[in-house]
Design a protein around this motif. Structure first.
Motif, PDB file in Angstrom:
ATOM      1  N   ASP B 164     -13.608  55.394 -49.936  1.00 25.60           N
ATOM      2  CA  ASP B 164     -12.997  54.966 -51.190  1.00 25.60           C
ATOM      3  C   ASP B 164     -12.365  56.180 -51.857  1.00 25.60           C
ATOM      4  O   ASP B 164     -12.826  56.654 -52.883  1.00 25.60           O
ATOM      5  CB  ASP B 164     -14.088  54.358 -52.090  1.00 25.60           C
ATOM      6  CG  ASP B 164     -13.534  53.836 -53.391  1.00 25.60           C
ATOM      7  OD1 ASP B 164     -12.333  53.551 -53.422  1.00 25.60           O
ATOM      8  OD2 ASP B 164     -14.290  53.707 -54.357  1.00 25.60           O
TER       9      ASP B 164
ATOM     10  N   LEU C   9     -14.993  43.823 -49.270  1.00 19.99           N
ATOM     11  CA  LEU C   9     -16.269  44.235 -49.841  1.00 19.99           C
ATOM     12  C   LEU C   9     -17.249  44.529 -48.717  1.00 19.99           C
ATOM     13  O   LEU C   9     -17.946  45.543 -48.717  1.00 19.99           O
ATOM     14  CB  LEU C   9     -16.787  43.110 -50.731  1.00 19.99           C
ATOM     15  CG  LEU C   9     -18.047  43.392 -51.524  1.00 19.99           C
ATOM     16  CD1 LEU C   9     -17.800  44.511 -52.493  1.00 19.99           C
ATOM     17  CD2 LEU C   9     -18.463  42.153 -52.274  1.00 19.99           C
ATOM     18  N   GLU C  12     -16.411  47.688 -47.021  1.00 19.74           N
ATOM     19  CA  GLU C  12     -16.769  48.823 -47.847  1.00 19.74           C
ATOM     20  C   GLU C  12     -18.253  49.122 -47.757  1.00 19.74           C
ATOM     21  O   GLU C  12     -18.672  50.256 -47.599  1.00 19.74           O
ATOM     22  CB  GLU C  12     -16.431  48.473 -49.287  1.00 19.74           C
ATOM     23  CG  GLU C  12     -15.681  49.537 -50.015  1.00 19.74           C
ATOM     24  CD  GLU C  12     -15.053  48.948 -51.249  1.00 19.74           C
ATOM     25  OE1 GLU C  12     -15.810  48.696 -52.188  1.00 19.74           O
ATOM     26  OE2 GLU C  12     -13.832  48.720 -51.255  1.00 19.74           O
ATOM     27  N   LEU C  13     -19.036  48.067 -47.845  1.00 17.73           N
ATOM     28  CA  LEU C  13     -20.480  48.270 -47.821  1.00 17.73           C
ATOM     29  C   LEU C  13     -20.921  48.793 -46.462  1.00 17.73           C
ATOM     30  O   LEU C  13     -21.791  49.646 -46.360  1.00 17.73           O
ATOM     31  CB  LEU C  13     -21.203  46.959 -48.139  1.00 17.73           C
ATOM     32  CG  LEU C  13     -21.001  46.503 -49.581  1.00 17.73           C
ATOM     33  CD1 LEU C  13     -21.556  45.112 -49.763  1.00 17.73           C
ATOM     34  CD2 LEU C  13     -21.688  47.462 -50.520  1.00 17.73           C
ATOM     35  N   VAL C  24     -26.684  40.930 -50.174  1.00 10.48           N
ATOM     36  CA  VAL C  24     -25.294  40.865 -50.614  1.00 10.48           C
ATOM     37  C   VAL C  24     -24.635  39.586 -50.141  1.00 10.48           C
ATOM     38  O   VAL C  24     -24.019  38.858 -50.893  1.00 10.48           O
ATOM     39  CB  VAL C  24     -24.522  42.083 -50.074  1.00 10.48           C
ATOM     40  CG1 VAL C  24     -23.109  42.045 -50.587  1.00 10.48           C
ATOM     41  CG2 VAL C  24     -25.223  43.349 -50.484  1.00 10.48           C
ATOM     42  N   HIS C  28     -22.410  36.150 -52.146  1.00 18.43           N
ATOM     43  CA  HIS C  28     -21.013  35.751 -52.197  1.00 18.43           C
ATOM     44  C   HIS C  28     -20.605  34.798 -51.065  1.00 18.43           C
ATOM     45  O   HIS C  28     -19.688  35.058 -50.333  1.00 18.43           O
ATOM     46  CB  HIS C  28     -20.082  36.969 -52.279  1.00 18.43           C
ATOM     47  CG  HIS C  28     -20.188  37.907 -51.127  1.00 18.43           C
ATOM     48  ND1 HIS C  28     -20.702  39.157 -51.261  1.00 18.43           N
ATOM     49  CD2 HIS C  28     -19.824  37.778 -49.839  1.00 18.43           C
ATOM     50  CE1 HIS C  28     -20.639  39.758 -50.094  1.00 18.43           C
ATOM     51  NE2 HIS C  28     -20.115  38.949 -49.229  1.00 18.43           N
ATOM     52  N   GLU C  37     -14.459  39.505 -63.174  1.00 17.52           N
ATOM     53  CA  GLU C  37     -14.523  40.963 -63.220  1.00 17.52           C
ATOM     54  C   GLU C  37     -14.702  41.410 -64.666  1.00 17.52           C
ATOM     55  O   GLU C  37     -13.924  41.038 -65.531  1.00 17.52           O
ATOM     56  CB  GLU C  37     -13.254  41.562 -62.624  1.00 17.52           C
ATOM     57  CG  GLU C  37     -13.425  43.029 -62.336  1.00 17.52           C
ATOM     58  CD  GLU C  37     -12.313  43.565 -61.460  1.00 17.52           C
ATOM     59  OE1 GLU C  37     -11.286  43.934 -62.035  1.00 17.52           O
ATOM     60  OE2 GLU C  37     -12.477  43.604 -60.226  1.00 17.52           O
ATOM     61  N   THR C  56     -18.098  43.031 -60.853  1.00 19.81           N
ATOM     62  CA  THR C  56     -17.624  41.710 -60.455  1.00 19.81           C
ATOM     63  C   THR C  56     -18.825  40.778 -60.465  1.00 19.81           C
ATOM     64  O   THR C  56     -19.840  41.070 -59.832  1.00 19.81           O
ATOM     65  CB  THR C  56     -17.003  41.762 -59.064  1.00 19.81           C
ATOM     66  OG1 THR C  56     -16.053  42.816 -59.055  1.00 19.81           O
ATOM     67  CG2 THR C  56     -16.314  40.477 -58.724  1.00 19.81           C
ATOM     68  N   LYS C  64     -20.432  43.209 -57.199  1.00 19.91           N
ATOM     69  CA  LYS C  64     -19.713  44.453 -56.936  1.00 19.91           C
ATOM     70  C   LYS C  64     -19.697  45.227 -58.238  1.00 19.91           C
ATOM     71  O   LYS C  64     -19.572  44.643 -59.314  1.00 19.91           O
ATOM     72  CB  LYS C  64     -18.290  44.118 -56.483  1.00 19.91           C
ATOM     73  CG  LYS C  64     -17.472  45.298 -56.035  1.00 19.91           C
ATOM     74  CD  LYS C  64     -16.138  44.804 -55.502  1.00 19.91           C
ATOM     75  CE  LYS C  64     -15.216  45.987 -55.266  1.00 19.91           C
ATOM     76  NZ  LYS C  64     -13.926  45.601 -54.769  1.00 19.91           N
ATOM     77  N   LYS C  66     -18.272  49.053 -59.765  1.00 19.47           N
ATOM     78  CA  LYS C  66     -17.646  50.354 -59.528  1.00 19.47           C
ATOM     79  C   LYS C  66     -17.699  51.177 -60.804  1.00 19.47           C
ATOM     80  O   LYS C  66     -17.165  50.749 -61.831  1.00 19.47           O
ATOM     81  CB  LYS C  66     -16.173  50.172 -59.116  1.00 19.47           C
ATOM     82  CG  LYS C  66     -16.011  49.580 -57.744  1.00 19.47           C
ATOM     83  CD  LYS C  66     -16.117  50.661 -56.676  1.00 19.47           C
ATOM     84  CE  LYS C  66     -16.167  50.046 -55.282  1.00 19.47           C
ATOM     85  NZ  LYS C  66     -17.397  50.349 -54.564  1.00 19.47           N
ATOM     86  N   GLU C 370     -24.418  51.092 -57.667  1.00 18.44           N
ATOM     87  CA  GLU C 370     -23.979  49.773 -57.218  1.00 18.44           C
ATOM     88  C   GLU C 370     -25.076  49.092 -56.390  1.00 18.44           C
ATOM     89  O   GLU C 370     -25.424  47.943 -56.641  1.00 18.44           O
ATOM     90  CB  GLU C 370     -22.704  49.902 -56.391  1.00 18.44           C
ATOM     91  CG  GLU C 370     -22.222  48.557 -55.901  1.00 18.44           C
ATOM     92  CD  GLU C 370     -20.874  48.607 -55.226  1.00 18.44           C
ATOM     93  OE1 GLU C 370     -20.497  49.691 -54.756  1.00 18.44           O
ATOM     94  OE2 GLU C 370     -20.216  47.560 -55.167  1.00 18.44           O
ATOM     95  N   LEU C 374     -26.884  45.442 -57.279  1.00 13.81           N
ATOM     96  CA  LEU C 374     -26.429  44.253 -56.560  1.00 13.81           C
ATOM     97  C   LEU C 374     -27.493  43.170 -56.595  1.00 13.81           C
ATOM     98  O   LEU C 374     -28.672  43.432 -56.360  1.00 13.81           O
ATOM     99  CB  LEU C 374     -26.099  44.591 -55.114  1.00 13.81           C
ATOM    100  CG  LEU C 374     -24.789  45.338 -54.889  1.00 13.81           C
ATOM    101  CD1 LEU C 374     -24.548  45.509 -53.406  1.00 13.81           C
ATOM    102  CD2 LEU C 374     -23.637  44.615 -55.536  1.00 13.81           C
TER     103      LEU C 374
END
Ligand code: SF4
Lengths: 228, 245, 397
Positions: B164, C9, C12-13, C24, C28, C37, C56, C64, C66, C370, C374
């Motif tokens: 990121d 997502l 990313e994880l 997680v 979702h 968001e 989010t 999510k 950030k 994060e 979660l």
């Protein structure tokens, strides 16, 4: 003042207007005399200012180190509640006073201006600490705004790094004095009563190298050179 | 724990293709470091993390260092015999060469399980302009996540394989890398009680501009300047000039 | 948010070494409808300053999150590289503005390592006294702020600030400033406390456990507090080590890593104290650990007052003016109240450091924010953030 002979008025009295004379036209000596007889005379302006000055609600909004001293001013030892300003509102819509307590960075500056714009009039701004006044110890920083008065008007400056809580209380008392002296009508009326003065200020945008614009010339210009 | 020299030898044996240099620290602290081959950086980092004798499971500090181009003056002294028979003269020949600059990422590794450290490793980019990519060590140590983003932001090293990679501290539209040594700050008027030297010079430019009613030099040319009411001097800044045919 | 975003997502994880597993994925799945968001901060009463997080939400649950930094980026490092070594000392006060004494020490420690400067015995003891008093201030206030986030609205904070004022008064009597003490120097301390100061400090420390008991009687075991903190924001030790978390947050997960023991800097090896460890790694453990650490700090302080030797407080060979350490580099670190606080310095032999870097524990402790949030609700995220203990001056520098 009470020793003054009653026959000589403290100030030449202007002719009363039609109907009731305005309270502002009665001399202080007369009002004092009436007060001692148990009659309280006031004007709408004074009553209004007295009420406002004793319930200033600050925005709950801390930026840096100075914010800790602001919190300390709200705790038991310094007790800002004695001055009616203990209700820190998290929402700008409910706040009268923005205490800019700490370093305003360029990344934060647009948000500070937006918060200021969201506050309803009448509103006041205190720049607390060297950083909020001029950038303070961090004024060489590339990301530090050199004083919040470059973007929004400031009513009271409190120097110090950080100012002690007592200094913040003193600043608050000065602000109360300012509010108590405000006029509602006439050419020197307070800012919030005048339609020709702005209540919202332009929000700078994030640029490639700096904020754009970096300062608001309507609020602040560099001082004239000493020799010129 | 083994010394840095032993570790260097062990790494050289384990990764024959990689160049591992020992960087001696001349200071009192004598924390010597290892400069790794950037191409194999991540493999070596994985090895350092998982090797049972090292177990460097904790990457504490990650930072960038900027080494700008450096002009180095070599002085060659030659003794020339005097043709007139006098004492021989010493002639100095100066030649200047530029040592190319680079950006460097420094990682301080410790072991939490074996409680030793630090092992300092460094990775260098090719130059400061276009070859600024290094392998990201975030997949090895998650603690590098924010710190590598910070280096990307402030120094401009691009970490390949970072999950990121965005600016961390400055806003996204910002173009510069302020921690580089050659970064020039925006020119804000700065108040000083006893201004002198460079500060005074810069302040004067702002003050004169304010008197003349033009937008002062710190102001971006993106917003059109306005002449102050009653000012006789026309604003002479860039956008006005552009408007001329 | 579309399906492709879900895949992002996941990617990313997975890239973060997170399995992208049940906690997680269950949140979702496609049946949960629209996500929301929410951007919290930088002006928000429970983000402890100008911190911002973009969460989010699925209903109230976080899928999510950030963090966004930089709203207090004051360019400390750049300014420090343009000033002398000593000139940066006042700036270190303003890094972690609740704990200026320990930040001063961390910087002095790094410079002493860089220049090989010795420190006399009395100064070493004074440093420990100041650092532990700072730890008391920090942890007491942190608990107050944590309960603010839990919804008690100011009351515990009033108690904490009452104690803080007492300690801050001591600091002011000694250094002349309430918060920005600027007390440590390379090779010692700036002012020698008077016997009256020491007596007052000793009384304060002896009475401190009484305050802790009162505090705990009010807070520990409170039903709402237990419901809101137990099992919330679990942090597993392997993850925490890999993400470089330090300080009470790490120890609450059961990892025994306290630099006072590991590095044994200063005179800490001479002191008898224990390192409390948590078992669950949840918010409750992080709260409890702070209380226990305060009790250990009191123990250290009592020993320090007992053993405080006489003698000079500055090394006579120490140089303050025209101080130029030899070319080289050093990384000095200590156990600050928030975690490992380090300074990395490169000297090129000039009066200014060539590279000056602060390793901020508050920033790195947020790496796993994060993961900790979660699956919990947005209200819990605020509490988890409060239990990590950040100070923005240090996060953004
Ligand atoms: S004026 Fe001083 S105390 Fe206040 S924010 Fe600035 S540096 Fe911090």
């Amino acid at each position: 003042m009470s020793d003054a002979p009653q026959s000589t008025p403290a100030s030449p009295r202007p002719a009363p207007a039609e109907g009731f004379p305005a309270a502002g036209n009665i001399s202080d000596a007369d009002r004092e005399e009436l007060r001692r007889h148990g009659i309280l005379l006031t004007s709408l302006e004074e009553l209004y200012n007295w009420g406002r000055s004793n319930s200033i609600w600050p925005l709950q909004f801390g930026l840096a180190c100075c914010a800790i001293e602001m919190i300390a001013a709200a705790t038991a030892r310094f007790d800002i509640a004695r001055f009616g300003a203990e209700i820190f509102r998290p929402s700008p819509r409910q706040a009268d006073l923005m205490i800019v307590s700490g370093t305003v960075t360029k990344k934060m500056a647009p948000l500070v201006v937006r918060l200021w714009n969201q506050m309803p009039e009448p509103k006041y701004c205190i720049a607390m600490g060297a950083c909020a006044i001029s950038g303070g110890p961090f004024k060489q920083g590339y990301n530090v705004l050199k004083g919040i008065d470059r973007l929004i008007p400031v009513d009271i400056y409190i120097p110090g790094c950080p100012p002690r809580p007592e200094a913040l209380l003193n600043g608050l008392i000065q602000l109360q004095k300012q509010i108590k002296g405000e006029k509602l009508t006439g050419p020197d009326a307070a800012r919030h009563t005048r339609a020709d003065l702005p209540s919202e200020y332009p929000i700078p945008a994030y640029g490639a190298h700096d904020l754009e614009p970096a300062k608001n010339p309507a609020v602040w210009t560099p001082p004239a050179p000493p020799s010129a | 724990m083994e010394t840095v020299q032993q570790l260097r030898d062990r790494l050289a044996a384990r990764f024959p293709a990689a160049r591992v240099e020992l960087v001696l620290n001349p200071g009192v602290a004598a924390e010597h470091s290892l400069r790794l081959d950037a191409a194999l950086g991540r493999d070596i980092a994985l090895f350092l993390r998982d090797d049972p004798a090292l177990r460097l499971d904790y990457c504490s500090n990650v930072t960038g260092v900027d080494w700008p181009d450096k002009e180095i003056t070599d002085v060659v002294k030659t003794t020339v015999p005097d043709p007139a028979g006098g004492p021989p003269k010493i002639v100095e020949e100066k030649s200047v060469h530029v040592q190319p600059g680079c950006l460097e990422a420094v990682y301080h590794l410790y072991s939490m399980s074996l409680k030793h450290g630090p092992v300092v490793i460094r990775l260098r980019t090719g130059n400061r302009a276009d070859a600024v990519t290094l392998p990201s060590l975030t997949p090895v140590w998650r603690s590098c996540d924010f710190q590598e983003r910070e280096i990307f932001d402030l120094f401009g090293i691009v970490f390949a394989g970072h999950p990121d990679l965005r600016r961390l501290l400055m806003w996204d539209e910002f173009k510069d890398h302020p921690m580089r040594k050659d970064y020039v700050e925006p020119d804000d008027y700065e108040w000083e009680p006893t201004a002198h030297g460079a500060v005074l010079e810069r302040a004067k430019a702002h003050q004169l501009a304010a008197v003349a009613g033009v937008v002062d030099p710190g102001q971006s040319s993106a917003n059109p300047p306005k002449a102050a009411p009653g000012s006789t001097t026309p604003a002479t800044t860039a956008p006005v000039k552009e408007a001329k045919p | 948010m579309s399906c492709s975003d879900f895949n992002d997502l996941d990617a990313e994880l997975t890239a973060f070494g997170h399995p992208g597993g049940s906690s997680v994925r269950a949140v979702h799945d496609q049946f949960h409808g629209d996500l929301l968001e929410v951007s919290m901060g930088p002006q928000h009463p429970s983000t402890h300053g100008v911190f911002r997080m973009v969460a989010t939400l699925d209903g109230e649950q976080i899928v999510k999150l950030k963090p966004v930094f930089g709203y207090l980026h004051r360019n400390h490092e750049k300014i420090a590289e343009n000033t002398t070594y000593l000139g940066s000392m006042p700036y270190t006060d303003r890094l972690d503005y609740l704990c200026s004494m320990s930040t001063n020490w961390a910087y002095a420690l790094a410079v002493e390592k860089l220049s090989g400067q010795a420190v006399p015995d009395r100064a070493q003891y004074l440093r420990i006294i100041m650092a532990e008093l700072t730890r008391l201030v920090n942890h007491a206030c942190l608990v107050g702020f944590l309960f603010n986030d839990l919804g008690t609205s100011f009351t515990p904070l009033l108690y904490a600030f009452r104690e803080r004022e007492k300690i801050i008064d001591l600091f002011e009597a000694l250094s002349g400033s309430r918060m920005m003490c600027n007390y440590q120097r390379f090779g010692g301390c700036r002012v020698d406390p008077t016997p009256e100061w020491l007596a007052a400090a000793r009384t304060l420390v002896e009475n401190f456990p009484r305050f802790l008991d009162e505090y705990e009687r009010m807070l520990t075991g409170n039903e709402i507090m237990l419901a809101r903190t137990q099992g919330i924001g679990r942090l597993d030790p392997a993850h925490a080590v890999n993400a470089g978390l330090t300080g009470p947050v790490l120890r609450a997960s059961g990892v025994d890593y306290d630099l006072r023991k590991v590095d044994g800097y200063g005179f800490y090896p001479r002191f008898d104290f224990r390192v409390p460890l948590g078992a669950q790694g949840d918010t409750y453990d992080r709260y409890m650990l702070r209380i226990l650490e305060m009790r250990e700090s009191v123990k250290i302080l009592v020993q320090a007052f007992r053993d405080l030797p006489g003698g000079p407080i500055m090394d006579p060979k120490a140089k303050l003016r025209s101080f130029r350490p030899k070319a080289g580099e050093a990384y000095g670190r200590l156990e600050g109240p928030k975690g490992e606080l380090g300074f990395y310095l490169i000297s090129d032999g000039t009066p200014n450091p060539y590279r000056y870097r602060v390793r901020p524990p508050s920033l790195i402790n947020l790496t796993l924010l994060e993961e900790m949030c979660l699956g919990h609700t947005i209200a819990d995220a605020v509490v988890i953030l409060g239990s990590i203990d950040i100070v923005l001056g240090e996060v953004d520098r």
